[in-house]
Design a protein around this motif. Structure first.
Motif, PDB file in Angstrom:
ATOM      1  N   GLY A  42      14.729 -78.216   0.087  1.00  0.00           N
ATOM      2  CA  GLY A  42      14.117 -78.577  -1.158  1.00  0.00           C
ATOM      3  C   GLY A  42      13.546 -77.451  -1.921  1.00  0.00           C
ATOM      4  N   GLU A  58       2.509 -79.669  -5.586  1.00  0.00           N
ATOM      5  CA  GLU A  58       3.709 -80.052  -6.445  1.00  0.00           C
ATOM      6  C   GLU A  58       3.330 -80.355  -7.941  1.00  0.00           C
ATOM      7  OE1 GLU A  58       7.671 -81.967  -7.462  1.00  0.00           O
ATOM      8  OE2 GLU A  58       6.810 -80.457  -5.837  1.00  0.00           O
ATOM      9  N   LYS A  60       4.014 -81.964 -11.504  1.00  0.00           N
ATOM     10  CA  LYS A  60       4.728 -83.062 -12.115  1.00  0.00           C
ATOM     11  C   LYS A  60       4.306 -83.275 -13.629  1.00  0.00           C
ATOM     12  CE  LYS A  60       7.638 -84.400  -9.242  1.00  0.00           C
ATOM     13  NZ  LYS A  60       9.069 -83.880  -9.514  1.00  0.00           N
ATOM     14  N   VAL A  74       5.997 -88.845  -7.541  1.00  0.00           N
ATOM     15  CA  VAL A  74       5.803 -88.280  -5.912  1.00  0.00           C
ATOM     16  C   VAL A  74       5.975 -89.365  -5.096  1.00  0.00           C
ATOM     17  CG1 VAL A  74       4.527 -86.795  -4.552  1.00  0.00           C
ATOM     18  CG2 VAL A  74       4.553 -86.293  -7.066  1.00  0.00           C
ATOM     19  N   THR A  75       7.296 -89.698  -4.974  1.00  0.00           N
ATOM     20  CA  THR A  75       7.313 -91.041  -4.124  1.00  0.00           C
ATOM     21  C   THR A  75       7.479 -90.493  -2.685  1.00  0.00           C
ATOM     22  OG1 THR A  75       9.832 -90.544  -4.189  1.00  0.00           O
ATOM     23  CG2 THR A  75       9.001 -91.840  -5.890  1.00  0.00           C
ATOM     24  N   LYS A  78      10.289 -88.045  -1.961  1.00  0.00           N
ATOM     25  CA  LYS A  78       9.776 -86.782  -2.348  1.00  0.00           C
ATOM     26  C   LYS A  78       8.946 -86.027  -1.601  1.00  0.00           C
ATOM     27  CE  LYS A  78       9.472 -83.527  -5.469  1.00  0.00           C
ATOM     28  NZ  LYS A  78      10.629 -82.695  -5.749  1.00  0.00           N
ATOM     29  N   GLN A  79       7.946 -86.748  -1.044  1.00  0.00           N
ATOM     30  CA  GLN A  79       7.018 -86.405  -0.149  1.00  0.00           C
ATOM     31  C   GLN A  79       7.554 -85.921   1.062  1.00  0.00           C
ATOM     32  OE1 GLN A  79       3.740 -89.120   0.679  1.00  0.00           O
ATOM     33  NE2 GLN A  79       3.579 -89.831  -1.524  1.00  0.00           N
ATOM     34  N   ARG A  81      10.648 -84.603   1.369  1.00  0.00           N
ATOM     35  CA  ARG A  81      11.377 -83.570   1.194  1.00  0.00           C
ATOM     36  C   ARG A  81      10.360 -82.467   1.030  1.00  0.00           C
ATOM     37  NH1 ARG A  81      15.348 -86.402  -3.429  1.00  0.00           N
ATOM     38  NH2 ARG A  81      16.657 -87.158  -1.951  1.00  0.00           N
ATOM     39  N   LEU A  82       9.291 -82.474   0.377  1.00  0.00           N
ATOM     40  CA  LEU A  82       8.546 -81.281   0.289  1.00  0.00           C
ATOM     41  C   LEU A  82       7.806 -81.167   1.784  1.00  0.00           C
ATOM     42  CD1 LEU A  82       6.501 -82.972  -2.707  1.00  0.00           C
ATOM     43  CD2 LEU A  82       7.588 -80.674  -2.566  1.00  0.00           C
TER      44      LEU A  82
END
Length: 125
Positions: A42, A58, A60, A74-75, A78-79, A81-82
């Motif tokens: 990512g 992150e 947004k 920030v689902t 997504k968390q 992936r981060l």
């Protein structure tokens, strides 16, 4: 306007918001380390230092909350992936440091932006 032009314009706006957010976070005492780090797994918007802690930020942005608050983007996926991207960043750079994940929700239109900073928004399990 072509799809490619719209995509480029959106990306340019996003980068501008990230840079403004980086400056705002500097005003709050954080030290910039890197931005827009593309790693396997990512992209990391901002990497900053807060004292002895490395902070992955992150960013947004939404012009308004009409279609949902920026934090909603920030689902859990997504968390994950981060977290994966941060692990690759740490390994690639040989860094061993306490870390945290922050999210900055930015709303509004330049130059009238509002920042909502959530420190330690989520943990790496």
């Amino acid at each position: 306007m072509t799809t490619m032009t719209m995509s480029h314009d959106a990306r340019a706006r996003g980068l501008a918001i990230e840079r403004q957010t980086e400056r705002w976070l500097q005003e709050q005492g954080l030290i910039p380390i890197a931005h827009n780090q593309h790693v396997k797994g990512g992209e990391l918007d901002l990497v900053m230092r807060d004292g002895g802690t490395l902070v992955f930020v992150e960013v947004k942005h939404r012009r308004s909350a009409q279609h949902g608050h920026p934090l909603e983007a920030v689902t859990p996926l997504k968390q994950r992936r981060l977290i994966r991207a941060a692990r690759f960043y740490l390994a690639r750079n040989g860094i061993s440091s306490p870390c945290r994940f922050d999210v900055v929700a930015v709303t509004g239109i330049q130059p009238s932006l509002t920042y909502e900073w959530i420190k330690a928004a989520f943990d790496a399990f």
